[in-house]
Design a protein around this motif. Structure first.
Motif, mmCIF file in Angstrom:
data_model
loop_
_atom_site.group_PDB
_atom_site.id
_atom_site.type_symbol
_atom_site.label_atom_id
_atom_site.label_comp_id
_atom_site.label_asym_id
_atom_site.label_seq_id
_atom_site.Cartn_x
_atom_site.Cartn_y
_atom_site.Cartn_z
ATOM 1 N N ILE A 72 49.191 72.157 50.289
ATOM 2 C CA ILE A 72 50.292 71.895 51.218
ATOM 3 C C ILE A 72 49.907 70.790 52.194
ATOM 4 N N ARG A 73 50.900 70.275 52.877
ATOM 5 C CA ARG A 73 50.649 69.378 54.010
ATOM 6 C C ARG A 73 51.359 69.983 55.207
ATOM 7 N N LEU A 74 50.588 70.279 56.250
ATOM 8 C CA LEU A 74 51.125 70.865 57.470
ATOM 9 C C LEU A 74 51.446 69.739 58.456
ATOM 10 N N TYR A 75 52.704 69.629 58.805
ATOM 11 C CA TYR A 75 53.149 68.653 59.797
ATOM 12 C C TYR A 75 53.365 69.380 61.125
ATOM 13 N N THR A 76 52.828 68.814 62.197
ATOM 14 C CA THR A 76 53.045 69.373 63.524
ATOM 15 C C THR A 76 53.427 68.257 64.488
ATOM 16 N N GLU A 77 54.080 68.658 65.555
ATOM 17 C CA GLU A 77 54.652 67.707 66.502
ATOM 18 C C GLU A 77 53.613 66.838 67.196
ATOM 19 N N PHE A 78 52.434 67.391 67.453
ATOM 20 C CA PHE A 78 51.452 66.682 68.277
ATOM 21 C C PHE A 78 50.175 66.277 67.539
ATOM 22 N N TYR A 79 50.113 66.547 66.217
ATOM 23 C CA TYR A 79 48.909 66.232 65.454
ATOM 24 C C TYR A 79 49.268 65.470 64.189
ATOM 25 N N GLU A 80 48.286 64.805 63.648
ATOM 26 C CA GLU A 80 48.471 64.126 62.372
ATOM 27 C C GLU A 80 48.646 65.171 61.266
ATOM 28 N N PRO A 81 49.412 64.868 60.232
ATOM 29 C CA PRO A 81 49.572 65.817 59.117
ATOM 30 C C PRO A 81 48.211 66.186 58.521
ATOM 31 N N VAL A 82 48.089 67.450 58.092
ATOM 32 C CA VAL A 82 46.828 67.946 57.543
ATOM 33 C C VAL A 82 47.073 68.498 56.147
ATOM 34 N N GLU A 83 46.271 68.037 55.169
ATOM 35 C CA GLU A 83 46.361 68.592 53.816
ATOM 36 C C GLU A 83 45.510 69.846 53.761
ATOM 37 N N MET A 84 46.059 70.907 53.197
ATOM 38 C CA MET A 84 45.362 72.191 53.159
ATOM 39 C C MET A 84 45.441 72.779 51.760
ATOM 40 N N ARG A 85 44.336 73.383 51.328
ATOM 41 C CA ARG A 85 44.245 73.956 49.989
ATOM 42 C C ARG A 85 43.979 75.457 50.072
ATOM 43 N N ARG A 86 43.963 76.085 48.912
ATOM 44 C CA ARG A 86 43.741 77.522 48.832
ATOM 45 C C ARG A 86 42.551 77.950 49.689
ATOM 46 N N GLY A 87 42.766 78.947 50.535
ATOM 47 C CA GLY A 87 41.706 79.442 51.405
ATOM 48 C C GLY A 87 41.684 78.791 52.775
ATOM 49 N N ASP A 88 42.376 77.647 52.941
ATOM 50 C CA ASP A 88 42.452 77.011 54.256
ATOM 51 C C ASP A 88 43.457 77.769 55.122
ATOM 52 N N SER A 89 43.257 77.706 56.444
ATOM 53 C CA SER A 89 44.172 78.404 57.345
ATOM 54 C C SER A 89 44.367 77.598 58.618
ATOM 55 N N ALA A 90 45.432 77.931 59.337
ATOM 56 C CA ALA A 90 45.731 77.275 60.614
ATOM 57 C C ALA A 90 46.341 78.303 61.550
ATOM 58 N N TYR A 91 45.985 78.206 62.812
ATOM 59 C CA TYR A 91 46.547 79.061 63.858
ATOM 60 C C TYR A 91 47.074 78.123 64.928
ATOM 61 N N TYR A 92 48.353 78.267 65.277
ATOM 62 C CA TYR A 92 48.927 77.282 66.197
ATOM 63 C C TYR A 92 50.029 77.877 67.065
ATOM 64 N N ASP A 93 50.318 77.160 68.119
ATOM 65 C CA ASP A 93 51.399 77.496 69.035
ATOM 66 C C ASP A 93 52.720 77.180 68.337
ATOM 67 N N ALA A 94 53.551 78.212 68.114
ATOM 68 C CA ALA A 94 54.767 78.017 67.328
ATOM 69 C C ALA A 94 55.886 77.338 68.110
#
Length: 206
Positions: free
Chosen positions: A161-183
Protein backbone atom coordinates in the motif's frame (compact mmCIF):
# COMPACT_ATOMS: atom_id res chain seq x y z
CA UNK A 1 -14.02 11.53 2.36
CA UNK A 2 -14.88 7.99 1.36
CA UNK A 3 -18.37 7.47 2.71
CA UNK A 4 -17.70 3.92 3.94
CA UNK A 5 -14.69 4.84 6.06
CA UNK A 6 -16.17 8.00 7.53
CA UNK A 7 -19.67 6.62 8.07
CA UNK A 8 -18.37 3.42 9.64
CA UNK A 9 -16.57 5.39 12.33
CA UNK A 10 -19.40 7.91 12.81
CA UNK A 11 -22.01 5.15 13.24
CA UNK A 12 -19.76 3.22 15.64
CA UNK A 13 -19.30 6.37 17.73
CA UNK A 14 -23.03 7.04 17.87
CA UNK A 15 -23.91 3.42 18.70
CA UNK A 16 -21.01 2.80 21.03
CA UNK A 17 -20.88 5.82 23.26
CA UNK A 18 -19.78 4.86 26.74
CA UNK A 19 -22.47 4.97 29.35
CA UNK A 20 -22.28 7.83 31.82
CA UNK A 21 -20.17 6.77 34.77
CA UNK A 22 -22.17 6.36 37.96
CA UNK A 23 -21.17 8.99 40.54
CA UNK A 24 -19.10 7.41 43.27
CA UNK A 25 -20.71 7.14 46.69
CA UNK A 26 -17.81 8.18 48.90
CA UNK A 27 -19.46 6.96 52.10
CA UNK A 28 -20.11 3.51 50.66
CA UNK A 29 -16.55 3.42 49.30
CA UNK A 30 -15.06 4.25 52.72
CA UNK A 31 -17.29 1.62 54.38
CA UNK A 32 -16.22 -0.96 51.80
CA UNK A 33 -12.53 -0.20 52.37
CA UNK A 34 -13.02 -0.46 56.12
CA UNK A 35 -14.85 -3.79 55.89
CA UNK A 36 -12.21 -5.19 53.54
CA UNK A 37 -9.78 -4.68 56.42
CA UNK A 38 -12.28 -6.19 58.88
CA UNK A 39 -12.11 -3.03 61.01
CA UNK A 40 -14.85 -1.75 63.25
CA UNK A 41 -15.81 1.93 63.11
CA UNK A 42 -13.76 2.49 66.24
CA UNK A 43 -10.68 0.78 64.78
CA UNK A 44 -10.91 2.68 61.49
CA UNK A 45 -11.51 5.99 63.24
CA UNK A 46 -8.50 5.40 65.48
CA UNK A 47 -6.33 4.50 62.47
CA UNK A 48 -7.41 7.70 60.68
CA UNK A 49 -7.25 9.94 63.74
CA UNK A 50 -10.92 10.85 63.41
CA UNK A 51 -13.80 10.77 65.86
CA UNK A 52 -15.99 7.67 65.55
CA UNK A 53 -19.04 9.90 65.05
CA UNK A 54 -17.29 11.76 62.23
CA UNK A 55 -16.42 8.55 60.38
CA UNK A 56 -19.97 7.25 60.90
CA UNK A 57 -21.42 10.42 59.37
CA UNK A 58 -19.04 10.18 56.39
CA UNK A 59 -19.98 6.55 55.75
CA UNK A 60 -23.71 7.36 55.96
CA UNK A 61 -23.46 10.37 53.66
CA UNK A 62 -24.39 12.79 56.43
CA UNK A 63 -21.15 14.75 56.17
CA UNK A 64 -18.89 15.84 53.34
CA UNK A 65 -15.34 15.40 54.64
CA UNK A 66 -12.82 18.20 54.41
CA UNK A 67 -9.62 17.61 52.45
CA UNK A 68 -7.80 17.25 55.76
CA UNK A 69 -10.22 14.50 56.79
CA UNK A 70 -9.78 12.81 53.40
CA UNK A 71 -6.01 12.82 53.88
CA UNK A 72 -6.38 11.30 57.34
CA UNK A 73 -8.72 8.63 55.94
CA UNK A 74 -6.28 7.78 53.16
CA UNK A 75 -3.34 7.54 55.58
CA UNK A 76 -5.38 5.42 58.00
CA UNK A 77 -6.50 3.07 55.21
CA UNK A 78 -2.97 3.03 53.76
CA UNK A 79 -4.07 4.23 50.31
CA UNK A 80 -3.77 7.46 48.33
CA UNK A 81 -6.50 10.14 48.36
CA UNK A 82 -7.38 9.44 44.66
CA UNK A 83 -7.97 5.78 45.55
CA UNK A 84 -10.80 6.89 47.84
CA UNK A 85 -12.61 8.00 44.68
CA UNK A 86 -11.63 5.05 42.49
CA UNK A 87 -14.00 2.07 42.31
CA UNK A 88 -12.22 -1.25 42.92
CA UNK A 89 -10.73 -2.74 39.75
CA UNK A 90 -12.86 -5.86 40.06
CA UNK A 91 -15.95 -3.71 39.37
CA UNK A 92 -14.50 -2.79 35.97
CA UNK A 93 -13.94 -6.36 34.81
CA UNK A 94 -16.94 -7.52 32.82
CA UNK A 95 -15.47 -10.43 30.86
CA UNK A 96 -16.89 -9.25 27.53
CA UNK A 97 -15.63 -10.99 24.42
CA UNK A 98 -16.60 -11.18 20.77
CA UNK A 99 -15.33 -13.74 18.25
CA UNK A 100 -15.50 -12.98 14.53
CA UNK A 101 -14.80 -15.98 12.30
CA UNK A 102 -12.84 -15.34 9.08
CA UNK A 103 -15.02 -13.57 6.54
CA UNK A 104 -18.00 -13.39 8.91
CA UNK A 105 -17.77 -9.68 9.77
CA UNK A 106 -20.30 -7.14 8.54
CA UNK A 107 -19.25 -5.80 5.12
CA UNK A 108 -19.46 -2.26 3.77
CA UNK A 109 -18.06 -1.48 0.34
CA UNK A 110 -17.34 1.55 -1.86
CA UNK A 111 -15.27 2.00 -5.00
CA UNK A 112 -12.14 2.65 -2.92
CA UNK A 113 -12.42 0.39 0.14
CA UNK A 114 -14.25 -2.71 1.30
CA UNK A 115 -14.52 -2.89 5.08
CA UNK A 116 -15.22 -5.93 7.21
CA UNK A 117 -16.28 -4.85 10.68
CA UNK A 118 -14.83 -7.02 13.48
CA UNK A 119 -16.13 -7.49 17.03
CA UNK A 120 -19.48 -6.20 15.82
CA UNK A 121 -21.57 -7.78 18.58
CA UNK A 122 -19.96 -5.71 21.35
CA UNK A 123 -21.61 -2.41 22.23
CA UNK A 124 -19.94 0.56 23.91
CA UNK A 125 -16.57 -0.33 22.38
CA UNK A 126 -13.60 1.96 22.92
CA UNK A 127 -12.02 0.98 19.63
CA UNK A 128 -13.30 -0.04 16.22
CA UNK A 129 -11.35 -2.88 14.55
CA UNK A 130 -11.96 -3.69 10.90
CA UNK A 131 -10.30 -5.44 8.02
CA UNK A 132 -10.13 -3.42 4.82
CA UNK A 133 -9.57 -4.45 1.23
CA UNK A 134 -7.96 -1.53 -0.60
CA UNK A 135 -9.46 -1.18 -4.06
CA UNK A 136 -8.15 2.30 -4.86
CA UNK A 137 -5.10 2.50 -7.07
CA UNK A 138 -4.76 6.28 -7.34
CA UNK A 139 -5.11 9.10 -4.81
CA UNK A 140 -7.31 10.92 -7.33
CA UNK A 141 -10.05 8.37 -6.68
CA UNK A 142 -10.74 9.97 -3.29
CA UNK A 143 -12.97 12.99 -2.78
CA UNK A 144 -10.58 14.76 -0.42
CA UNK A 145 -8.99 13.54 2.79
CA UNK A 146 -10.48 11.11 5.28
CA UNK A 147 -10.28 12.70 8.73
CA UNK A 148 -12.05 12.04 12.02
CA UNK A 149 -11.53 12.30 15.77
CA UNK A 150 -9.29 9.92 17.66
CA UNK A 151 -6.22 7.91 16.80
CA UNK A 152 -5.77 5.10 14.31
CA UNK A 153 -3.57 2.05 13.88
CA UNK A 154 -2.95 0.44 10.49
CA UNK A 155 -1.29 -2.95 9.87
CA UNK A 156 -0.63 -4.33 6.39
CA UNK A 157 -1.87 -7.92 6.03
CA UNK A 158 -1.28 -8.59 2.33
CA UNK A 159 -0.02 -6.70 -0.70
CA UNK A 160 1.64 -3.32 -0.88
CA UNK A 161 0.00 0.00 0.00
CA UNK A 162 0.90 3.66 -0.10
CA UNK A 163 -0.20 5.68 2.92
CA UNK A 164 -0.91 9.32 2.13
CA UNK A 165 -1.14 11.79 5.01
CA UNK A 166 -1.74 15.51 5.15
CA UNK A 167 1.57 16.48 6.74
CA UNK A 168 4.00 13.76 5.59
CA UNK A 169 5.37 12.39 2.37
CA UNK A 170 3.58 9.27 1.08
CA UNK A 171 4.96 6.04 2.55
CA UNK A 172 5.05 2.64 0.82
CA UNK A 173 4.20 -0.16 3.24
CA UNK A 174 4.32 -3.93 2.86
CA UNK A 175 3.05 -6.95 4.76
CA UNK A 176 3.94 -6.63 8.44
CA UNK A 177 4.46 -2.85 8.30
CA UNK A 178 2.30 -0.69 10.56
CA UNK A 179 1.49 2.95 11.28
CA UNK A 180 -0.06 4.73 14.24
CA UNK A 181 -1.29 8.26 13.62
CA UNK A 182 -3.55 11.09 14.64
CA UNK A 183 -6.76 10.51 12.68
CA UNK A 184 -7.68 14.21 12.65
CA UNK A 185 -4.82 14.51 10.15
CA UNK A 186 -6.07 13.87 6.62
CA UNK A 187 -5.20 10.35 5.41
CA UNK A 188 -5.90 7.98 2.51
CA UNK A 189 -4.57 4.57 1.46
CA UNK A 190 -4.15 3.07 -2.02
CA UNK A 191 -2.96 -0.36 -3.16
CA UNK A 192 0.17 -0.34 -5.33
CA UNK A 193 0.28 -4.11 -5.80
CA UNK A 194 -1.46 -5.93 -8.67
CA UNK A 195 -4.01 -7.42 -6.31
CA UNK A 196 -6.11 -5.50 -3.78
CA UNK A 197 -4.07 -5.05 -0.61
CA UNK A 198 -5.64 -5.89 2.75
CA UNK A 199 -5.00 -4.12 6.02
CA UNK A 200 -6.17 -4.25 9.62
CA UNK A 201 -7.44 -0.88 10.83
CA UNK A 202 -8.14 -0.07 14.48
CA UNK A 203 -9.73 3.29 15.25
CA UNK A 204 -10.20 4.71 18.73
CA UNK A 205 -13.75 5.75 19.61
CA UNK A 206 -12.96 7.76 22.73
Amino acid sequence: MTQSHGNLIRIARENGKSAEAEPLNLGARVRELRKERKWTLEQAATQAGLARSTLSKIENGQMSPTYDALKKLAVGLEISVPQLFTPPQRDKINGRMSITKAGAGAHQATTTYEHELLGETLTKKQMLPYRARIRARNIEEFDGWVRHDGEEFLYVLTGVIRLYTEFYEPVEMRRGDSAYYDATMGHNVISTSDEDATILWVTSLV
